[in-house]
Design an enzyme around this catalytic site. Structure first.
Site, PDB file in Angstrom:
ATOM      1  N   THR A   1       1.088  -0.763   0.229  1.00 23.32           N
ATOM      2  CA  THR A   1      -0.094   0.462  -0.003  1.00 23.32           C
ATOM      3  C   THR A   1       0.742   0.788  -0.272  1.00 23.32           C
ATOM      4  OG1 THR A   1      -1.785  -1.161   1.354  1.00 23.32           O
ATOM      5  CG2 THR A   1      -1.314   1.427   1.361  1.00 23.32           C
TER       6      THR A   1
ATOM      7  N   THR B   1      -1.590  -6.559   7.135  1.00 18.72           N
ATOM      8  CA  THR B   1      -2.150  -7.038   7.265  1.00 18.72           C
ATOM      9  C   THR B   1      -3.478  -6.154   7.950  1.00 18.72           C
ATOM     10  OG1 THR B   1      -1.172  -7.501   9.440  1.00 18.72           O
ATOM     11  CG2 THR B   1      -0.437  -8.930   7.650  1.00 18.72           C
TER      12      THR B   1
ATOM     13  N   THR C   1       0.146   0.436   6.767  1.00 18.33           N
ATOM     14  CA  THR C   1       0.296  -0.304   5.971  1.00 18.33           C
ATOM     15  C   THR C   1       0.730  -1.428   6.622  1.00 18.33           C
ATOM     16  OG1 THR C   1       1.612  -1.460   4.272  1.00 18.33           O
ATOM     17  CG2 THR C   1       2.855   0.250   5.635  1.00 18.33           C
TER      18      THR C   1
ATOM     19  N   GLY D   1      -9.617  -4.149   3.034  1.00 16.58           N
ATOM     20  CA  GLY D   1      -9.066  -3.970   3.421  1.00 16.58           C
ATOM     21  C   GLY D   1      -8.999  -2.775   5.138  1.00 16.58           C
TER      22      GLY D   1
HETATM   23  N1  ASP Z   1      -3.085  -2.525   4.591  1.00 18.84           N
HETATM   24  C1  ASP Z   1      -3.922  -3.232   3.022  1.00 18.84           C
HETATM   25  C2  ASP Z   1      -4.944  -4.156   3.198  1.00 18.84           C
HETATM   26  O1  ASP Z   1      -4.871  -5.102   3.780  1.00 18.84           O
HETATM   27  C3  ASP Z   1      -2.836  -3.437   2.580  1.00 18.84           C
HETATM   28  C4  ASP Z   1      -1.119  -3.509   2.876  1.00 18.84           C
HETATM   29  O2  ASP Z   1      -0.030  -2.716   3.217  1.00 18.84           O
HETATM   30  O3  ASP Z   1       0.066  -3.852   1.554  1.00 18.84           O
HETATM   31  O4  ASP Z   1      -5.183  -3.940   1.937  1.00 18.84           O
END
Ligand code: ASP
Length: 328
Positions: free
Chosen positions: A195, A248, A246, A225
């Site tokens: 992200t 999980t 950013t 997300g």
């Molecule tokens: N936080 C983002 C999501 O869960 C993914 C990421 O940060 O890479 O969509």
């Protein structure tokens, strides 16, 4: 609360993850630093001209979305069905206005759509076809869904699918990031492109935050997300801080991570860094959350913690040389 001697500042991230130094060849490293530098310089120049924090984070995320190195806009990851579904959010710390879109697959720059939701609708979050129709009505550019595809991302999906055949078929809740550490390396490798986000403090003392993402490789279609959820992956309040996360996403949602930092500052009187460290190093890991965030408070203090091996990041104060980093 804003003290005039503190300079306007922008901070950005291009995602966190397990990025072994060995896995990034020197050339790639340079490309990432250069991309981060270019974005910081543009944001810094805008702030130096007296531009708003909102415009600075919008510009930074616009540039990220156009850059195929990062998982947002062009270069976004694939869903399990080999499609793209993008999420984005923006928040204005001065007014607590916010706008977001989720699961859009035809809006070229999802963050612009999020900003349009904030400024031109009475809503905060629009999803899917409705969000796309709204973006189109606002005159934003729509593209064919394959505009977002790159060969590198398609390969990532293929690798994730190979591994997932076991993981997901036996456990419907086991999304890519839920893989236990012992069997994680191939997928963590995929997660090094994350992200994107930006936070800024402008010369008027206003804060803003913006986040944009393609989500997680191999995510289930329809999955949303943390990025577009106000308080989870994105939050800004002039009284405390502006934050873009950013990692999980599911765990950031469960921890209401971005808002939790502001709450700790407001209720417990913690400094920005103490609050951010607490959330990233304790609260999130306690529920298996991996990732990081960028944060700036109303006095211009920065905090960019992450609990992964690295996070593409940087910051630039007006009048100072931009700093970029990948590893701890
Ligand atoms: N936080 C983002 C999501 O869960 C993914 C990421 O940060 O890479 O969509």
């Amino acid at each position: 609360m804003h003290s005039k001697e503190l300079l306007s500042v922008i901070a950005i991230h291009g995602g966190a993850g397990t990025m072994s130094r060995a896995s990034i060849d020197a050339g790639q490293d340079v490309a990432y630093h250069a991309a981060l530098q270019a974005i910081l310089l543009a944001g810094q120049a805008l702030l130096a001209r007296g531009g708003s924090a909102l415009d600075a984070v919008s510009l930074a995320v616009d540039m990220f979305e156009d850059c195929p190195l990062f998982n947002a806009g062009h270069g976004a990851v694939f869903t399990h069905d080999a499609t793209h579904e993008l999420d984005a959010a923006i928040m204005d710390g001065a007014t607590l206005r916010a706008g977001a879109v989720a699961c859009v697959s035809r809006v070229r720059r999802p963050l612009r759509a999020a900003r349009a939701v904030m400024e031109r609708s009475e809503h905060v979050l629009l999803v899917g076809a409705g969000a796309e129709a709204f973006a189109q009505a606002c005159g934003l550019e729509l593209v064919a869904p394959d505009y977002f595809s790159t060969a590198a991302r398609r390969e990532q999906l293929q690798r994730a699918l190979t591994l997932d055949a076991t993981l997901l078929d036996h456990d419907a809740s086991a999304l890519v990031f839920a893989t236990p550490a012992s069997s994680r390396p191939p997928l963590d490798e995929e997660r090094k492109f994350g992200t994107v986000g930006a936070v800024a403090l402008d010369a008027h003392g206003n804060l803003a935050a913006a986040t944009s993402t393609g989500g997680m490789t191999n995510k289930r279609v329809g999955r949303v997300g943390d990025s577009p959820l106000i308080g989870a992956g994105t939050y800004a309040d002039n009284r405390t801080a502006a934050i873009s996360c950013t990692g999980t996403g599911e765990m950031f949602i469960r921890a209401v991570a971005a808002y939790d930092i502001c709450a700790r500052m407001a209720y417990a009187g913690l400094s920005l860094d103490a609050a951010a460290q607490e959330v990233v190093m304790k609260v999130l890991p306690a529920i298996g959350g991996r990732g990081g965030l960028i944060a700036v408070d109303a006095r211009g203090n920065l905090s960019l913690p992450f609990n992964t091996e690295g996070m593409y990041r940087g910051h630039a104060r007006v009048g100072e040389t931009p700093q970029t980093a990948i590893f701890a």
